[in-house]
Design an enzyme around this catalytic site. Structure first.
Site, PDB file in Angstrom:
ATOM      1  CD  GLN A   1     -21.933   6.534   1.144  1.00  0.00           C
ATOM      2  OE1 GLN A   1     -22.543   5.752   0.217  1.00  0.00           O
ATOM      3  NE2 GLN A   1     -22.820   7.581   1.562  1.00  0.00           N
TER       4      GLN A   1
ATOM      5  NE  ARG B   1      -2.771  -5.770   2.776  1.00  0.00           N
ATOM      6  CZ  ARG B   1      -3.839  -5.080   3.154  1.00  0.00           C
ATOM      7  NH1 ARG B   1      -4.011  -5.175   4.288  1.00  0.00           N
ATOM      8  NH2 ARG B   1      -4.466  -4.456   2.115  1.00  0.00           N
TER       9      ARG B   1
ATOM     10  CD  GLU C   1      -2.601  -1.718   0.617  1.00  0.00           C
ATOM     11  OE1 GLU C   1      -1.843  -2.669   0.917  1.00  0.00           O
ATOM     12  OE2 GLU C   1      -3.874  -2.236   0.608  1.00  0.00           O
TER      13      GLU C   1
ATOM     14  CE1 TYR D   1       0.046   3.706   5.490  1.00  0.00           C
ATOM     15  CE2 TYR D   1      -0.496   1.501   4.806  1.00  0.00           C
ATOM     16  CZ  TYR D   1      -0.990   2.870   5.129  1.00  0.00           C
ATOM     17  OH  TYR D   1      -2.156   3.121   5.315  1.00  0.00           O
TER      18      TYR D   1
ATOM     19  CG  HIS E   1      -2.947   4.023   0.888  1.00  0.00           C
ATOM     20  ND1 HIS E   1      -4.038   3.357   0.753  1.00  0.00           N
ATOM     21  CD2 HIS E   1      -2.605   3.915   2.305  1.00  0.00           C
ATOM     22  CE1 HIS E   1      -4.080   2.526   1.778  1.00  0.00           C
ATOM     23  NE2 HIS E   1      -3.062   2.941   2.700  1.00  0.00           N
TER      24      HIS E   1
HETATM   25  P1  NAP Z   1     -27.296  16.891  -3.782  1.00  0.00           P
HETATM   26  O1  NAP Z   1     -25.945  15.994  -3.680  1.00  0.00           O
HETATM   27  O2  NAP Z   1     -27.497  17.982  -2.570  1.00  0.00           O
HETATM   28  O3  NAP Z   1     -27.150  17.515  -5.075  1.00  0.00           O
HETATM   29  C1  NAP Z   1     -28.303  18.059  -5.629  1.00  0.00           C
HETATM   30  C2  NAP Z   1     -27.859  18.941  -6.962  1.00  0.00           C
HETATM   31  O4  NAP Z   1     -28.741  19.682  -7.240  1.00  0.00           O
HETATM   32  C3  NAP Z   1     -26.630  19.994  -6.571  1.00  0.00           C
HETATM   33  O5  NAP Z   1     -25.778  19.815  -7.707  1.00  0.00           O
HETATM   34  C4  NAP Z   1     -27.531  21.466  -6.789  1.00  0.00           C
HETATM   35  O6  NAP Z   1     -26.498  22.304  -7.346  1.00  0.00           O
HETATM   36  C5  NAP Z   1     -28.532  21.230  -7.269  1.00  0.00           C
HETATM   37  N1  NAP Z   1     -29.771  21.693  -7.250  1.00  0.00           N
HETATM   38  C6  NAP Z   1     -30.361  21.977  -6.064  1.00  0.00           C
HETATM   39  N2  NAP Z   1     -31.459  22.750  -5.785  1.00  0.00           N
HETATM   40  C7  NAP Z   1     -31.543  23.016  -7.314  1.00  0.00           C
HETATM   41  C8  NAP Z   1     -32.580  23.738  -8.042  1.00  0.00           C
HETATM   42  N3  NAP Z   1     -33.646  24.568  -7.442  1.00  0.00           N
HETATM   43  N4  NAP Z   1     -32.435  23.908  -9.297  1.00  0.00           N
HETATM   44  C9  NAP Z   1     -31.588  23.308  -9.939  1.00  0.00           C
HETATM   45  N5  NAP Z   1     -30.503  22.825  -9.333  1.00  0.00           N
HETATM   46  C10 NAP Z   1     -30.509  22.650  -8.014  1.00  0.00           C
HETATM   47  O7  NAP Z   1     -28.247  15.810  -3.595  1.00  0.00           O
HETATM   48  P2  NAP Z   1     -28.564  14.470  -4.515  1.00  0.00           P
HETATM   49  O8  NAP Z   1     -27.802  14.379  -5.620  1.00  0.00           O
HETATM   50  O9  NAP Z   1     -30.077  14.267  -4.753  1.00  0.00           O
HETATM   51  O10 NAP Z   1     -28.074  13.450  -3.391  1.00  0.00           O
HETATM   52  C11 NAP Z   1     -28.904  13.329  -2.252  1.00  0.00           C
HETATM   53  C12 NAP Z   1     -27.726  12.685  -1.173  1.00  0.00           C
HETATM   54  O11 NAP Z   1     -27.531  11.736  -1.538  1.00  0.00           O
HETATM   55  C13 NAP Z   1     -26.532  13.749  -1.087  1.00  0.00           C
HETATM   56  O12 NAP Z   1     -26.212  13.810   0.333  1.00  0.00           O
HETATM   57  C14 NAP Z   1     -25.522  13.026  -1.911  1.00  0.00           C
HETATM   58  O13 NAP Z   1     -24.225  13.259  -1.496  1.00  0.00           O
HETATM   59  C15 NAP Z   1     -25.896  11.494  -1.534  1.00  0.00           C
HETATM   60  N6  NAP Z   1     -25.239  10.773  -2.675  1.00  0.00           N
HETATM   61  C16 NAP Z   1     -24.116  10.458  -2.691  1.00  0.00           C
HETATM   62  C17 NAP Z   1     -23.542   9.610  -3.504  1.00  0.00           C
HETATM   63  C18 NAP Z   1     -22.205   9.191  -3.687  1.00  0.00           C
HETATM   64  O14 NAP Z   1     -21.479   9.611  -2.545  1.00  0.00           O
HETATM   65  N7  NAP Z   1     -21.752   8.625  -4.453  1.00  0.00           N
HETATM   66  C19 NAP Z   1     -24.335   9.182  -4.634  1.00  0.00           C
HETATM   67  C20 NAP Z   1     -25.792   9.538  -4.537  1.00  0.00           C
HETATM   68  C21 NAP Z   1     -26.257  10.328  -3.612  1.00  0.00           C
HETATM   69  P3  NAP Z   1     -26.684  23.776  -7.555  1.00  0.00           P
HETATM   70  O15 NAP Z   1     -27.431  24.293  -6.202  1.00  0.00           O
HETATM   71  O16 NAP Z   1     -25.141  24.572  -7.494  1.00  0.00           O
HETATM   72  O17 NAP Z   1     -27.326  23.848  -8.804  1.00  0.00           O
HETATM   73 FE1  SF4 Z   2     -17.604   0.248   4.390  1.00  0.00          FE
HETATM   74 FE2  SF4 Z   2     -19.886  -0.937   5.237  1.00  0.00          FE
HETATM   75 FE3  SF4 Z   2     -19.569   0.291   2.798  1.00  0.00          FE
HETATM   76 FE4  SF4 Z   2     -18.643  -1.934   3.100  1.00  0.00          FE
HETATM   77  S1  SF4 Z   2     -20.852  -1.562   3.335  1.00  0.00           S
HETATM   78  S2  SF4 Z   2     -17.529  -0.296   2.338  1.00  0.00           S
HETATM   79  S3  SF4 Z   2     -17.815  -1.947   5.240  1.00  0.00           S
HETATM   80  S4  SF4 Z   2     -19.363   1.421   4.894  1.00  0.00           S
END
Ligand code: NAP
Ligand code: SF4
Length: 670
Positions: free
Chosen positions: A341, A216, A166, A168, A254
């Site tokens: 996450q 490892r 990794e 290290y 990493h």
């Molecule tokens: P989000 O991450 O808060 O994104 C919402 C998007 O919509 C933003 O880009 C925002 O950008 C835009 N937006 C908000 N209000 C708006 C409006 N009135 N008009 C136009 N654009 C607007 O919410 P989400 O995508 O629905 O996700 C929900 C949650 O799930 C979040 O916490 C997210 O982090 C999580 N999630 C995470 C992952 C991941 O980590 N891979 C995947 C899916 C979901 P602007 O305001 O700049 O336009």
């Molecule tokens: Fe980590 Fe749990 Fe997501 Fe697996 S399911 S990657 S252990 S948070």
């Protein structure tokens, strides 16, 4: 005939007989930094030992002050520290398990000012410059590894794992990328491998033969200036000759720009790298990374890829993985979905690790198994992530639970998330389905429950986990047929054309872009390796080659109104790979836009002071969500107090992680 005969075949490893082939891989938990860290770590590891795992490897402990990952990370460098480790080893042994201490010297990855390295070359992921160890200091560091192993033996451990992958310190000695020394520890390959081998020899000399030594090693470095396949095999053979009992494997430094464990990595993607090592040595070899089901683990053993499998995150997700597999109850396993996450992303935010699908992980003493003082009648409305987590936990706590779901099936937003390539929420839903079927939770689907009916139910507690709906932004033309919502797209109800604009560059915007841009066949291991520039034979420098080109199904542009970095809210340990993957697919993200209107010609925006037209077939709304909780006011009118959880409580930043945590926490508070 057992379901997984190879997985549960004992194995003699050095002086130790392992009862099965499942090793709990080393994970940082940050528990060592907590005030009651030893007791919590003891409970955490003992629960996994009771769950039947063959061998546990702890998170990394430094052999000296310079090797600490962070100033407050764990070290085993003084007899004073033996007592706190005995709490852990005694608990694991009492639970019928075996446990090894991982010795990890962070080298140039250390996040404190006393960091050292093979040379003074800083890492691209650490702003601090390491000080190059003198030859005398290298010899002292070798000695500190051996001394640490001796302390581990005194503390009751069954062996040690020397962390040599990794990126290290030990990796830093092996690679020309980080080693420009001119003494006997630099230059030729033999000189660069010397540090690793001297550490093993010194450790073996100190602990004797009755103590397990795992090493490892990096099966693939995945960085320029790393070892190639042939050099890696030379290291493996030399480690065996130096006295290692078991070779564990690690994939990628990493700082590698190739994802190695996230959900975008296919299961068992690194099997060839492990198989190469297995074919070069006669001691047992452990396969690792993205092995999350007993079927896959059994298959890897059957195909001769390795002798043991390392499950790290899958044992955060389910402490009883091994026992359930052994008893033919694999459908009850709470499967790790490789989201990172709550495990790795939490560590990056200086929080104790946990697990999205199992929020009790690393918090076993705070949420003990057992019944509540008084059994209650509980109604949970909504069988999405929050409601499922709450209902099952409440049942386990002894409550009598009715779970209402308006849709025909359980899952809520998880049913959309599972469509995103690599996101394994189908497993999570299978787990909940089995748990519900094996419980006395009354599940009532396909009908929206009303306030009056709930009031008449005579419940002691009503929990509203009624979820979210997509936000419809106020843009002229929002009702144009070109406009689709993310839920319509991810559910497959609507199929967008070849030219697409995505409004919103948050988590779901990136998910939809990933879903719509996935090249045909991209989910396979060889396509994954080619797209990230990994040589399947490991022949290139660090195992890398030029990435292959991609044929994309459509052209996509993503948009956001704010001017900041797009996708800032994505997970620290997966976000970079998601952004990189979409950039490679040629998907631009326009920031600082203002939406003017949507009409037959497409999406009209203002961007960088200019009016622009995006001529697209469809505009997909990923503009966040709003809570669905009108039932609460209706319940209040009926004189019923209800508790909101998940997106129904607060839609901003709601995701499965917060939903499941809140569900569990509420169930414990009932
Ligand atoms: P989000 O991450 O808060 O994104 C919402 C998007 O919509 C933003 O880009 C925002 O950008 C835009 N937006 C908000 N209000 C708006 C409006 N009135 N008009 C136009 N654009 C607007 O919410 P989400 O995508 O629905 O996700 C929900 C949650 O799930 C979040 O916490 C997210 O982090 C999580 N999630 C995470 C992952 C991941 O980590 N891979 C995947 C899916 C979901 P602007 O305001 O700049 O336009
Ligand atoms: Fe980590 Fe749990 Fe997501 Fe697996 S399911 S990657 S252990 S948070």
């Amino acid at each position: 005939m057992p379901t997984y005969p190879r997985l549960f075949q004992p194995l003699q490893a050095g002086s130790v007989m392992l009862k099965n082939r499942i090793v709990m891989g080393s994970m940082h938990t940050r528990l060592e930094s907590e005030a009651d860290g030893s007791a919590r770590a003891a409970a955490f590891y003992a629960e996994r030992a009771r769950g039947g795992v063959g061998l546990i490897i702890t998170g990394g402990y430094s052999p000296d002050a310079a090797g600490l990952l962070e100033a407050d990370s764990g070290a085993l460098d003084h007899p004073d520290k033996i007592a706190e480790h005995r709490v852990v080893t005694a608990a694991v042994h009492a639970a019928g398990g075996l446990i090894c201490l991982q010795i990890l010297h962070a080298g140039r990855y250390a996040k404190h000012d006393g960091l050292v390295g093979a040379s003074d070359i800083p890492s691209p992921i650490n702003r601090r410059r390491p000080r190059a160890l003198s030859t005398a200091e290298v010899e002292r560091t070798i000695e500190s590894f051996a001394a640490c192993a001796a302390l581990a033996r005194e503390a009751g451990y069954d062996g040690v794992e020397i962390m040599g992958s990794e990126g290290y310190l030990i990796s830093q000695f092996t690679a020309t990328r980080t080693n420009t020394r001119s003494d006997q520890y630099g230059g030729s390959l033999a000189n660069r491998l010397r540090f690793a081998l001297d550490v093993v020899r010194a450790t073996r000399a100190r602990v004797g033969t009755g103590f397990l030594i795992l090493f490892r090693m990096s099966a693939l470095d995945l960085v320029e200036g790393g070892l190639n396949a042939e050099e890696t095999l030379q290291l493996a053979r030399a480690l065996e000759a130096a006295g290692v009992d078991v070779l564990d494997t690690g994939i990628g430094w990493h700082e590698a720009r190739v994802p190695t464990i996230g959900y975008m990595v296919p299961r068992a993607a690194w099997r060839n790298a492990t198989a190469r090592i297995k074919s070069a040595v006669s001691i047992p070899v452990i396969a690792t990374n993205r092995i999350n089901t007993p079927e896959l683990a059994e298959a890897l053993l059957a195909q001769g890829v390795a002798d043991l499998v390392s499950l790290a995150r899958p044992l955060l997700a389910d402490a009883e993985f091994a026992r359930k597999a052994e008893q033919g109850r694999a459908d009850e396993i709470n499967t790790c979905v490789a989201c990172n996450q709550a495990c790795l992303d939490y560590l990056f935010r200086n929080q104790v690790a946990s697990c999205l699908v199992n929020p009790r992980a690393c918090h076993e003493t705070l949420y003990p198994v057992g019944k509540a003082a008084r059994a209650k009648r509980v109604a949970v409305v909504g069988a999405g992530a929050a409601g499922l987590s709450c209902a099952i936990t409440a049942f386990e706590r002894g409550h009598s639970v009715t779970l209402y779901e308006a849709q025909a099936d359980i899952g809520g937003q998880l049913n959309l998330a599972k469509q995103v390539p690599g996101k394994e929420f189908t497993e999570t839903l299978r787990y909940f389905r089995t748990r519900l079927a094996n419980s006395s939770v009354q599940l009532k689907t396909g009908r929206r429950i009303g306030a009056r009916e709930l009031a008449q139910g005579g419940y002691d507690a009503v929990v509203l986990a009624s979820g979210v709906r997509p936000r419809l932004p106020e843009i002229p033309g929002i009702d144009h047929p070109k406009v689709l919502r993310y839920d319509e797209v991810l559910s497959g109800a609507k199929v967008p054309g070849r030219r697409v604009a995505i409004i919103g560059a948050g988590g779901i915007g990136f998910d939809v872009a990933e879903y719509l841009s996935q090249p045909p066949g991209a989910a396979g291991i060889s396509e994954f390796l080619a797209s990230w520039g990994v040589d399947p034979k490991g022949m290139g420098d660090g195992g890398l080659v030029a990435p292959g080109s991609l044929e994309l199904p459509r052209s996509i542009v993503m948009l956001q109104r704010k001017s900041g970095v797009p996708g800032k809210g994505l997970g620290a340990t997966t976000g970079w790979a998601i952004r990189m993957q979409l950039a490679r697919r040629g998907i631009p993200v326009l920031s600082g836009v203002s939406y003017q209107r949507i009409d037959d010609r497409g999406l009209h925006i203002l961007h960088e002071g200019q009016a622009k037209l995006l001529e697209v077939d469809h505009v997909i709304l990923c503009a966040g969500q709003e809570p669905v909780n009108a039932l609460r006011a209706e319940l209040v009118a009926e004189g019923i107090a209800a508790t909101l959880i998940g997106g129904a409580e607060r839609a901003e930043e709601i995701d499965a992680l917060r939903a499941m945590q809140q569900g569990m926490q509420l169930a414990y508070s009932l």
